[in-house]
Write an enzyme that holds these catalytic residues in place. Sequence first.
Site, PDB file in Angstrom:
ATOM      1  CG  ASP A 208     -11.906  42.301  30.172  1.00  0.00           C
ATOM      2  OD1 ASP A 208     -12.539  42.121  31.222  1.00  0.00           O
ATOM      3  OD2 ASP A 208     -10.685  42.098  30.067  1.00  0.00           O
ATOM      4  CD  GLU A 449     -11.220  41.344  20.553  1.00  0.00           C
ATOM      5  OE1 GLU A 449     -12.016  40.889  21.389  1.00  0.00           O
ATOM      6  OE2 GLU A 449     -10.007  41.449  20.766  1.00  0.00           O
ATOM      7  CE1 TYR A 495      -6.093  40.291  23.102  1.00  0.00           C
ATOM      8  CE2 TYR A 495      -4.385  40.538  24.765  1.00  0.00           C
ATOM      9  CZ  TYR A 495      -5.371  41.086  23.959  1.00  0.00           C
ATOM     10  OH  TYR A 495      -5.612  42.437  24.014  1.00  0.00           O
ATOM     11  CD  GLU A 527      -7.292  44.608  21.850  1.00  0.00           C
ATOM     12  OE1 GLU A 527      -7.329  43.606  22.601  1.00  0.00           O
ATOM     13  OE2 GLU A 527      -8.286  45.312  21.609  1.00  0.00           O
TER      14      GLU A 527
END
Length: 626
Positions: A208, A449, A495, A527
């Site tokens: 991303d 990830e 998230y 994160e």
Amino acid sequence: MSVPGSFAVLRVLWLLSVFGTVLPLDGGMLFPQESSFREVKELNGLWDFRADGSPNRNEGFEKAWHKRRLTESGPVIEMPVPASYNDITQDPTLRDFIGWVWYDREVAVPARWISNEGTRVVLRVGSAHYYSIVWVNGEKVTEHEGGHLPFEAEISSLIRKEPTKPCRITIAVNNTLTLETLPPGTIQYMNDSSRYPDGFFVQNIHFDFFNYAGIHRSVLLYTTPKVYVDDISVETNFMDNTGLIRYKVSVQGGFSNTLNITLMDKDGHFVASSNGSSGGLRVVDVKLWWPYLMHENPGYLYSMKVRQHAHRHVGDEYTLPVGIRTINVTNTQFLINNKPFYFHGVNKHEDSDIRGRGFDWPLIVKDFNLMKWLGVNSFRTSHYPYAEEILQMCDCHGIVVIDECPGVGIKDIRSFRNASLSHHLVVMDELVRRDKNHPSVVMWSVANEPASEMPPDFEHTKALDQTRPVTYVTITEADMDKGGPYVDVVCVNSYFAWYFDQGRLDIVPLHLENWYRKYQRPIIQSEYGADAVPGLHMDPPMMFTEEYQNALLQSYHDVFDQKRNQYFIGELIWNFADFMTAQGIYRVVGNKKGIFTRQRQPKAAAFLLRKRYWRLANETGRLLPD
């Protein structure tokens, strides 16, 4: 960070840089420096540039553009180096270009470099994304696979063939990503002629951030004597008030009669000395390297001067900054110099307007000022190695670094095959070789990830384990059932209330307990965050407003505070600043999870984080802030 829709929420791992982890690698990658025996000539500025827009992207090779000036084979434009080429023009085709681009320029080489046969002349590229081929005066001198890391070639004999002519340097760079590259990607051809023109293709990626390309860091010519210091490795320790430095020096080009090692303190005073290619230095009343906000004198560096004297040849000299510190990990703590260290930091990107991923001193200095204003003591080089100059700044300022390789977006099972593994190992070797002596680097990050929900491949694990004492393996769901692999720290990306259960701040409390119970290792929240469009406000908070970003961060902080005295050793916000991404319906001109805008202006979350980080510095550091 996670791509929208990704199920890989809780998988990132790190390997720890500890005393005794220097890998035995062939050839050094010392940062070029000037001395009485070395010179450096920077080749930054405007280069001639052309993108190969031919259908097969191969016209440049078919017509041998490297055999003459680019201006002689067709039109060119001016391209600044270092910079990404994507945002320099008004041409959207160039912004999204995939394939070969070509750079060239002529350089005047100092006459003394050419006439002195005892002088080596080396061409060095700080980084170019992704695959590079370099020619000098039409002859290939090197090629390199991978962005973000330096590569070089000795060109002494080539420039002496025609000493009166300028030195013409041609660099071809290809940003195509495949299943074997890091990061990986795939090329997809669209064969429906009713919807797409002939030869239409897209580059698919699973990360991303924008796939910026070009020559991103400085291009240099530098010299060394014929017999030269090629590599230096240091390991540090201390006992009571005595520091210990173990060193190993590699000399290339001939036999070195004598190697003198001299250690000086920050004020230039003599501290210790030794002779020989390997040995130790004892430092009485040692000044340790401490992180920012953990000591009143952070980032203390000694200077280790290595001088070699070769029979019948000019000697050489190289000075290496050395920070004396130790790193250790228990089941619940991360220790720097035997003191508990709590990471309160950020994730970053090398990203800015116009220059893309290109190296830029004003931006770097601004970012360090902002980090120190925030009370940041650490950051991760997400999701690739950063410029060496940035790590040098971290050494000096005491900013702790988690040094990450470009292993991001590894989602396709075909990227777990032997070809990918071999390249991954080469990249890790290059990363460690470049950054092994930086006291600021306390961990190596092997991947971000990866698709660790796939069944484990034991052959890959075995091959990775052969690189010990630097150990890295991927965390899989199967690993959890087996009690986990050999890792020092578990780092978690999550998230909640953003990609999952959108808007539901009440479910943010994390499931960190399960990770600790399985691995019995300290945990970093590596994160977490939420997008916020600058100036967008709503109360009660709604997603994409500054209020929602604040509320989400505070919800995480409440959980962090419950675990900090147990096994929770750090938190890294995603992200320091907004950054560019590929176009898509999930992104409005880039990712907006920064606590600063892309132009480095603060959102409300920056003030929330500053208040928290200075409070944490009071509670977990050794120095009260002003």
